[in-house]
Design a protein around this motif. Sequence first.
Motif, PDB file in Angstrom:
ATOM      1  N   PRO A 186      -6.141  -5.780  -3.998  1.00 55.19           N
ATOM      2  CA  PRO A 186      -7.370  -6.147  -2.998  1.00 55.19           C
ATOM      3  C   PRO A 186      -8.673  -5.319  -3.409  1.00 55.19           C
ATOM      4  O   PRO A 186      -9.749  -5.902  -3.725  1.00 55.19           O
ATOM      5  N   ASP A 346      -9.095   0.845   1.845  1.00 53.05           N
ATOM      6  CA  ASP A 346      -7.785   0.069   1.312  1.00 53.05           C
ATOM      7  C   ASP A 346      -6.336   0.831   2.097  1.00 53.05           C
ATOM      8  O   ASP A 346      -5.484   0.333   1.605  1.00 53.05           O
ATOM      9  N   ASP A 349      -4.290  -2.135   2.767  1.00 55.60           N
ATOM     10  CA  ASP A 349      -3.853  -3.442   1.523  1.00 55.60           C
ATOM     11  C   ASP A 349      -2.559  -2.999   1.161  1.00 55.60           C
ATOM     12  O   ASP A 349      -1.590  -2.103   1.385  1.00 55.60           O
TER      13      ASP A 349
END
Length: 441
Positions: A186, A346, A349
């Motif tokens: 991502p 993140d 993620d």
Amino acid sequence: MNKNLTMNRRKFVRNSAVAAAGGGLLISQLPVEASAYVRGNETIKVAVIGCGGRGTGAASQAMSVDQDVKLVAMCDAFRDRLDKCYDNLTQKHGDSGRIDIPEEHKFVGFEGYKDAIALADVVILTTPPGFRPIHFEEAVNAGKHVFMEKPVATDAPGVRKVLEVAKKAKEKDLNVVVGLQRHYQPSYLALMERIHNGEIGDITGGQVYWNSSGVWVRPREEGQTEMEYQMRNWYYFTWLCGDHILEQHIHNIDVANWAKQSYPTMAQGMGGREVRTGPDHGEIFDHHFVEFHYGDGTMINSQCRHIEGCMNKVAESFVGTKGRATTDGKTEITDLKGNSIWSHRDKNDRNPYQIEHDRLFETIANGGELLADAENGAKSTMTAILGRMATYSGKPVTWEDALNSDMSLMPETFAFDAQPPIVPNADGLYPVPTPGKTKVI
């Protein structure tokens, strides 16, 4: 309808629609296995070829997807590695009902991959990369979907073979995922969307890094043939590994190509062996530095190193006319003065290694846009090989000359009593590429 899923849902539905228009065929009139496949209820059978650490990890990720998946076959050159992989997978997934591998479906040696591939719908290719073109061709010719680790070859003939087979895979509607997992991560997807939307302007330069302390060494054992020793210690032989600029640093080089949305036209660089010089280190370098030149004049610098006690860094950084993009520490875009414009959070993620398999099996079961990673995987492989050619020779090498090279690194015969392409001298040392003398084309 082939029960081995060699035709994915999209192709099946398309063909069914044509048949219905011509003859009034209804879904309810289809064979049970065909209608079950349309509904996504059929078990997807998986085989893993190459049972080392990455093969074990990839097989585990395949068995962690939401679809009905079953591991039905395994193959490795060595029985002990196959058994270790099987034991590790059984400990983790043994209660899931997703492992069904009788003894006769455990294949050992150089030719067992053919039998394992024949039993599966999806093939996981995780041997040392020198074998990848051979195994990929067998899988696609047999009509199987593929997950294959990077890199996808170690020489130009192998890259050309993968590009050829990639076209066949598309023609057969076979999904192919390559383990350049940043394309499924991502944070990288978010960053690349912003780069390609012009948020840093036109890229004018960049740097990519894989600097670390190195990897394992497996000492020679008494009674081993030279082929067995090299297969066990595969990381240190170019025909098997491609050198660490290819086997590891391909990730960062691929990101440079992704950011530029193109591939280099030329490379020049330098490299050698400073500390990793013993007979147990085969023939590969312990450091490379390459300038990759792109068609618009952009130059991206690449460095990779395997030396303990030095700076470690695995990251990418690109400079544009309006700002900078980096993955060093955090995924971020700044202006040219260093002020943060955007950063990716993140912490939540998902694991990109798992996402690769989730996407592959979801697409196989439910349809959607064909996953076709092989062409980019081959061209990013070729980019890293181009860099290796530049450092080994010490000379500029063009993309065209590199890709068209007929210099094969692979042995003529695959057998444990056969001679590998490179052998040690009387002192146990292997010939090492010498910049200024070594020919690479």
